[in-house]
Scaffold this motif. Structure first.
Motif, PDB file in Angstrom:
ATOM      1  N   VAL A 321     -16.298 -10.199  -4.002  1.00  0.00           N
ATOM      2  CA  VAL A 321     -16.521 -11.566  -3.527  1.00  0.00           C
ATOM      3  C   VAL A 321     -17.121 -12.417  -4.641  1.00  0.00           C
ATOM      4  O   VAL A 321     -18.110 -12.032  -5.272  1.00  0.00           O
ATOM      5  CB  VAL A 321     -17.459 -11.594  -2.303  1.00  0.00           C
ATOM      6  CG1 VAL A 321     -17.759 -13.039  -1.898  1.00  0.00           C
ATOM      7  CG2 VAL A 321     -16.834 -10.844  -1.138  1.00  0.00           C
ATOM      8  N   LEU A 517      -7.657 -12.423  -5.610  1.00  0.00           N
ATOM      9  CA  LEU A 517      -8.809 -12.887  -4.846  1.00  0.00           C
ATOM     10  C   LEU A 517      -8.360 -14.137  -4.095  1.00  0.00           C
ATOM     11  O   LEU A 517      -7.967 -15.130  -4.713  1.00  0.00           O
ATOM     12  CB  LEU A 517      -9.995 -13.221  -5.760  1.00  0.00           C
ATOM     13  CG  LEU A 517     -11.005 -12.092  -6.030  1.00  0.00           C
ATOM     14  CD1 LEU A 517     -10.332 -10.921  -6.718  1.00  0.00           C
ATOM     15  CD2 LEU A 517     -12.176 -12.602  -6.853  1.00  0.00           C
ATOM     16  N   VAL A 518      -8.395 -14.075  -2.777  1.00  0.00           N
ATOM     17  CA  VAL A 518      -7.895 -15.179  -1.976  1.00  0.00           C
ATOM     18  C   VAL A 518      -8.920 -16.306  -1.938  1.00  0.00           C
ATOM     19  O   VAL A 518     -10.114 -16.079  -1.742  1.00  0.00           O
ATOM     20  CB  VAL A 518      -7.537 -14.714  -0.550  1.00  0.00           C
ATOM     21  CG1 VAL A 518      -8.743 -14.145   0.171  1.00  0.00           C
ATOM     22  CG2 VAL A 518      -6.931 -15.857   0.248  1.00  0.00           C
ATOM     23  N   LEU A 520     -10.865 -19.471  -0.445  1.00  0.00           N
ATOM     24  CA  LEU A 520     -11.273 -19.989   0.861  1.00  0.00           C
ATOM     25  C   LEU A 520     -12.255 -21.131   0.657  1.00  0.00           C
ATOM     26  O   LEU A 520     -13.223 -20.996  -0.093  1.00  0.00           O
ATOM     27  CB  LEU A 520     -11.942 -18.889   1.693  1.00  0.00           C
ATOM     28  CG  LEU A 520     -11.126 -17.607   1.940  1.00  0.00           C
ATOM     29  CD1 LEU A 520     -12.023 -16.520   2.507  1.00  0.00           C
ATOM     30  CD2 LEU A 520      -9.954 -17.892   2.872  1.00  0.00           C
ATOM     31  N   ALA A 566     -11.476 -20.568   7.993  1.00  0.00           N
ATOM     32  CA  ALA A 566     -11.508 -19.732   6.794  1.00  0.00           C
ATOM     33  C   ALA A 566     -11.541 -18.251   7.160  1.00  0.00           C
ATOM     34  O   ALA A 566     -10.894 -17.417   6.504  1.00  0.00           O
ATOM     35  CB  ALA A 566     -12.716 -20.101   5.941  1.00  0.00           C
ATOM     36  N   GLN A 567     -12.284 -17.896   8.205  1.00  0.00           N
ATOM     37  CA  GLN A 567     -12.340 -16.499   8.641  1.00  0.00           C
ATOM     38  C   GLN A 567     -10.971 -16.003   9.097  1.00  0.00           C
ATOM     39  O   GLN A 567     -10.584 -14.864   8.811  1.00  0.00           O
ATOM     40  CB  GLN A 567     -13.356 -16.344   9.774  1.00  0.00           C
ATOM     41  CG  GLN A 567     -14.804 -16.452   9.327  1.00  0.00           C
ATOM     42  CD  GLN A 567     -15.775 -16.361  10.492  1.00  0.00           C
ATOM     43  OE1 GLN A 567     -15.443 -16.736  11.628  1.00  0.00           O
ATOM     44  NE2 GLN A 567     -16.984 -15.866  10.228  1.00  0.00           N
ATOM     45  N   LEU A 570      -8.964 -15.172   6.086  1.00  0.00           N
ATOM     46  CA  LEU A 570      -9.460 -13.960   5.432  1.00  0.00           C
ATOM     47  C   LEU A 570      -9.066 -12.706   6.207  1.00  0.00           C
ATOM     48  O   LEU A 570      -8.575 -11.726   5.629  1.00  0.00           O
ATOM     49  CB  LEU A 570     -10.978 -14.046   5.285  1.00  0.00           C
ATOM     50  CG  LEU A 570     -11.682 -12.807   4.716  1.00  0.00           C
ATOM     51  CD1 LEU A 570     -11.126 -12.445   3.344  1.00  0.00           C
ATOM     52  CD2 LEU A 570     -13.192 -13.045   4.643  1.00  0.00           C
ATOM     53  N   ARG A 574      -7.053  -9.530   4.598  1.00  0.00           N
ATOM     54  CA  ARG A 574      -8.096  -8.743   3.935  1.00  0.00           C
ATOM     55  C   ARG A 574      -7.559  -7.438   3.364  1.00  0.00           C
ATOM     56  O   ARG A 574      -7.918  -7.032   2.254  1.00  0.00           O
ATOM     57  CB  ARG A 574      -9.226  -8.449   4.921  1.00  0.00           C
ATOM     58  CG  ARG A 574     -10.343  -7.642   4.264  1.00  0.00           C
ATOM     59  CD  ARG A 574     -11.338  -7.106   5.252  1.00  0.00           C
ATOM     60  NE  ARG A 574     -12.349  -6.299   4.591  1.00  0.00           N
ATOM     61  CZ  ARG A 574     -13.264  -5.586   5.226  1.00  0.00           C
ATOM     62  NH1 ARG A 574     -13.297  -5.589   6.551  1.00  0.00           N
ATOM     63  NH2 ARG A 574     -14.147  -4.873   4.548  1.00  0.00           N
ATOM     64  N   ALA A 580     -12.271 -12.032  -2.265  1.00  0.00           N
ATOM     65  CA  ALA A 580     -12.237 -13.431  -1.849  1.00  0.00           C
ATOM     66  C   ALA A 580     -12.980 -14.290  -2.859  1.00  0.00           C
ATOM     67  O   ALA A 580     -13.963 -13.857  -3.475  1.00  0.00           O
ATOM     68  CB  ALA A 580     -12.862 -13.594  -0.466  1.00  0.00           C
ATOM     69  N   TYR A 581     -12.493 -15.501  -3.012  1.00  0.00           N
ATOM     70  CA  TYR A 581     -13.090 -16.503  -3.891  1.00  0.00           C
ATOM     71  C   TYR A 581     -13.416 -17.692  -2.994  1.00  0.00           C
ATOM     72  O   TYR A 581     -12.524 -18.392  -2.535  1.00  0.00           O
ATOM     73  CB  TYR A 581     -12.083 -16.844  -4.990  1.00  0.00           C
ATOM     74  CG  TYR A 581     -12.273 -18.149  -5.718  1.00  0.00           C
ATOM     75  CD1 TYR A 581     -13.533 -18.627  -6.050  1.00  0.00           C
ATOM     76  CD2 TYR A 581     -11.160 -18.894  -6.115  1.00  0.00           C
ATOM     77  CE1 TYR A 581     -13.680 -19.818  -6.732  1.00  0.00           C
ATOM     78  CE2 TYR A 581     -11.298 -20.082  -6.807  1.00  0.00           C
ATOM     79  CZ  TYR A 581     -12.557 -20.545  -7.107  1.00  0.00           C
ATOM     80  OH  TYR A 581     -12.702 -21.728  -7.788  1.00  0.00           O
ATOM     81  N   ILE A 582     -14.703 -17.889  -2.709  1.00  0.00           N
ATOM     82  CA  ILE A 582     -15.115 -18.869  -1.708  1.00  0.00           C
ATOM     83  C   ILE A 582     -15.719 -20.090  -2.394  1.00  0.00           C
ATOM     84  O   ILE A 582     -16.554 -19.967  -3.289  1.00  0.00           O
ATOM     85  CB  ILE A 582     -16.122 -18.249  -0.721  1.00  0.00           C
ATOM     86  CG1 ILE A 582     -15.507 -16.995  -0.078  1.00  0.00           C
ATOM     87  CG2 ILE A 582     -16.514 -19.259   0.357  1.00  0.00           C
ATOM     88  CD1 ILE A 582     -16.441 -16.267   0.861  1.00  0.00           C
ATOM     89  N   LEU A 596     -18.111 -14.615   5.483  1.00  0.00           N
ATOM     90  CA  LEU A 596     -18.068 -13.176   5.223  1.00  0.00           C
ATOM     91  C   LEU A 596     -18.629 -12.347   6.374  1.00  0.00           C
ATOM     92  O   LEU A 596     -18.441 -11.125   6.412  1.00  0.00           O
ATOM     93  CB  LEU A 596     -18.837 -12.866   3.936  1.00  0.00           C
ATOM     94  CG  LEU A 596     -18.230 -13.447   2.653  1.00  0.00           C
ATOM     95  CD1 LEU A 596     -19.206 -13.299   1.492  1.00  0.00           C
ATOM     96  CD2 LEU A 596     -16.903 -12.769   2.322  1.00  0.00           C
TER      97      LEU A 596
END
Length: 613
Positions: A321, A517-518, A520, A566-567, A570, A574, A580-582, A596
């Motif tokens: 993360v 890395l997705v 968000l 956003a959740q 994810l 996942r 993830a890149y938030i 998260l």
């Protein structure tokens, strides 16, 4: 070409096309200067090399040699870095005044020249600077049947916006499109401002448009004709042409390599236009600006050993993360450092620091990265963008980053200055993100951008960005492939709000075998969603998501809905991404941990209440 030959002592009493045979090194050198400046297409020095015009200057017997040599010189100069199109200009005859026999001869003149150019190996043909639509249609009809290669048909317009035989731009475009031209356009005669209006009239016809203006109107200075439009002016209009929807831009009389360099920078900045009509016979790596790895190259440090973050990304354990924490607009980084401390306590692996996001002025990201490392020992990913640094500055900064222990990079082209507080600031863009990735790859092999050894290897873990919801999705995938080939070791996506879009993207890049890395970004409100969708480059928020944000209103309810959206994205992917890149908006870093929570993270007790609102 003609202007450059004239500037270098070749006067108009010596036919410029004959210089292909008399001084081939000069022609080759000029071609190479344009390619080095960023030209992706160059024309052969054969504009007036048809039999009728060569006959007038006693060179008709050299017709084939002049045209063939013109192609060879351009190909040698291009050296696989640019396409070569065969230039064919008008005959100087008025079609309406010709007899039937003379008309047949004129058609044969165009066929003869095109045949030699095609046999010599051009990538396409350029019928350019035709003052009348009638002759341009004749030339197009004569050569279209000879080849399936792309043909540009370009007219020269008078100051009143029509050709010498009275055809308006839209009429010209329709006639050329129906005649089989792959690109239609305008060149010569006028400068960028005048051709902007002509391009605007041609575009609705629906055929790709090419615009090649003169460098303004020439002025007689010390016995020479000097074109007055500056390279900077050309760069400005290049951006305007691209925004208008023009496919190909370039220059005609008076356009020097400096003008092309300015236009090339505008193209890199905006990534405008569509894919070129001419498909090159070379790979992405063969087209790269930096040289191929030489015998002096050293084996790079294995990716997993370049940084702690690289080791985690290369591994299979855990979920990586990164949360964006940006530098202050002033001198005090304490709030950003405290935010990083809280994120670290929540289990976040690394912070991500942008490089002048949206062309805003902030403390340099490397300074904040060092302060965070010193204060809490947390790794950082620093963005590196092309907007503010030339080739020298980029290389110097990269060497400094490595020396300072900043090994994690995400390489981007960067937002144009017009988005920020200083819209008239000069954008550099010597390289785009792909060019920087190649530079990083060179340094990781112990070589500088010109292929010379630097005495050791750097150990950068370089990521690239991508927009899964891009409007021109196919182009986005092609550029992503180029980024990976250039040296990107992992991918960080732009924020994605629709799980189905993200699933499609992951399916399409499965063969790349590169960790993802997705991205968000929790939406803060309906207004925030509309702003991001309509005014921030690279952001696409589906209508149904914006509708959801509108229904919940403002304040805490809106922020909670943004977190839920956003959740959902994810949770949908996942199992298919490495992490993830938030990017929490407005410095609300708590929102990152709230996202998260759906995968087991928990907020530390030390979160400050003031950050909740």
């Amino acid at each position: 070409m003609g202007t450059e030959l004239y500037q270098r002592g070749q006067f108009i009493n010596n036919p410029f096309e004959g210089i292909n045979l008399r001084e081939p090194d000069l022609v080759r050198r000029i071609h190479r200067e344009y390619v080095d400046a960023g030209a992706e297409v160059i024309e052969t020095n054969t504009f007036a090399a048809n039999r009728l015009k060569l006959r007038r200057v006693g060179l008709e017997d050299e017709h084939d040699a002049i045209n063939r040599t013109g192609v060879n010189l351009a190909r040698e100069a291009a050296a696989g870095r640019a396409w070569v199109v065969g230039a064919i200009g008008p005959s100087g005859k008025r079609w309406v005044e010709l007899t039937d026999r003379e008309r047949d001869e004129l058609c044969a003149v165009f066929v003869d020249q095109a045949t030699v150019l095609l046999d010599a190996g051009v990538d396409g043909l350029s019928l350019e600077t035709f003052g009348t639509l009638e002759e341009l249609r004749v030339a197009l009809r004569s050569v279209r049947s000879l080849t399936d290669l792309p043909i540009l048909a370009s007219a020269a317009f008078l100051g009143n916006g029509v050709t010498a035989d009275g055809a308006a731009p839209d009429v010209v475009a329709r006639a050329l499109a129906s005649g089989g031209a792959d690109l239609v356009g305008a060149n010569c005669a006028d400068g960028p401002m005048e051709l902007h209006a002509i391009a605007e009239a041609m575009l609705p016809v629906g055929r790709p448009v090419a615009i090649l203006p003169n460098a303004g109107y020439p002025k007689h200075v010390d016995g020479r004709m000097i074109y007055m439009a500056t390279p900077e002016y050309f760069g400005v209009f290049a951006r305007r042409f691209l925004k208008l929807g023009v496919t190909a831009i370039g220059g005609c009389c008076g356009t020097s390599p400096a003008h092309i360099r300015a236009m090339s920078g505008a193209v890199r900045m905006m990534s405008g236009g569509t894919e070129p009509a001419i498909a090159p016979s070379m790979s992405v790596r063969e087209r790269q600006d930096t040289p191929a790895l030489t015998d002096e190259a050293t084996a790079p440090v294995p990716f997993a050993e370049r940084s702690s973050l690289a080791g985690r990304i290369a591994g299979t354990e855990g979920f990586v993360v990164s949360v964006e924490v940006n530098p202050p607009t002033g001198l005090d980084p304490s709030r950003a450092i405290e935010g990083a401390r809280m994120l670290q306590a929540a289990g976040v692996d690394v912070i991500n620091i942008a490089d002048g996001p949206r062309a805003s002025v902030r403390m340099s990201n490397w300074a904040l990265a060092l302060e965070v490392q010193r204060a809490i020992g947390m790794e950082a990913i620093v963005h590196l963008c092309a907007r503010d640094r030339n080739l020298l500055g980029l290389q110097s900064d990269l060497l400094a980053y490595h020396q300072l222990g900043l090994r994690n990079l995400v390489v981007i082209t960067g937002d144009p200055p017009k988005l920020g507080d200083y819209p008239h600031a000069t954008a550099v863009f010597d390289l785009d993100s792909i060019g920087i990735l190649r530079m990083v790859n060179q340094l990781n092999h112990g070589l500088n951008p010109v292929g010379r050894a630097i005495g050791a290897t750097t150990a950068f873990a370089a990521a690239c960005g991508v927009e899964p919801a891009a409007l021109d999705y196919d182009r986005e995938l092609r550029r992503l492939e180029e980024k990976v080939e250039a040296g990107a070791s992992w991918i960080m996506t732009q924020p994605v709000y629709d799980p189905t879009v993200l699933e499609r993207f992951l399916d399409d890049i499965e063969d790349f075998e590169v960790p993802v890395l997705v991205g968000l970004m929790p939406l803060a409100s309906h207004r925030n969603a509309e702003f991001l969708h309509n005014e921030v480059p690279g952001m696409q928020i589906p209508q149904h998501i914006r509708d959801r944000m509108e229904r919940v209103g403002r304040g805490p309810a809106a922020r909670a809905e943004g977190v839920r959206i956003a959740q959902e994205a994810l949770l949908a992917v996942r199992a298919r991404v490495r992490g993830a890149y938030i990017m929490p908006p407005f410095g609300r870093w708590e929102a990152a941990v709230e996202i998260l929570e759906c995968i087991g993270y928990a907020r530390p007790d030390a979160w400050r209440e003031t950050w909740r609102d």
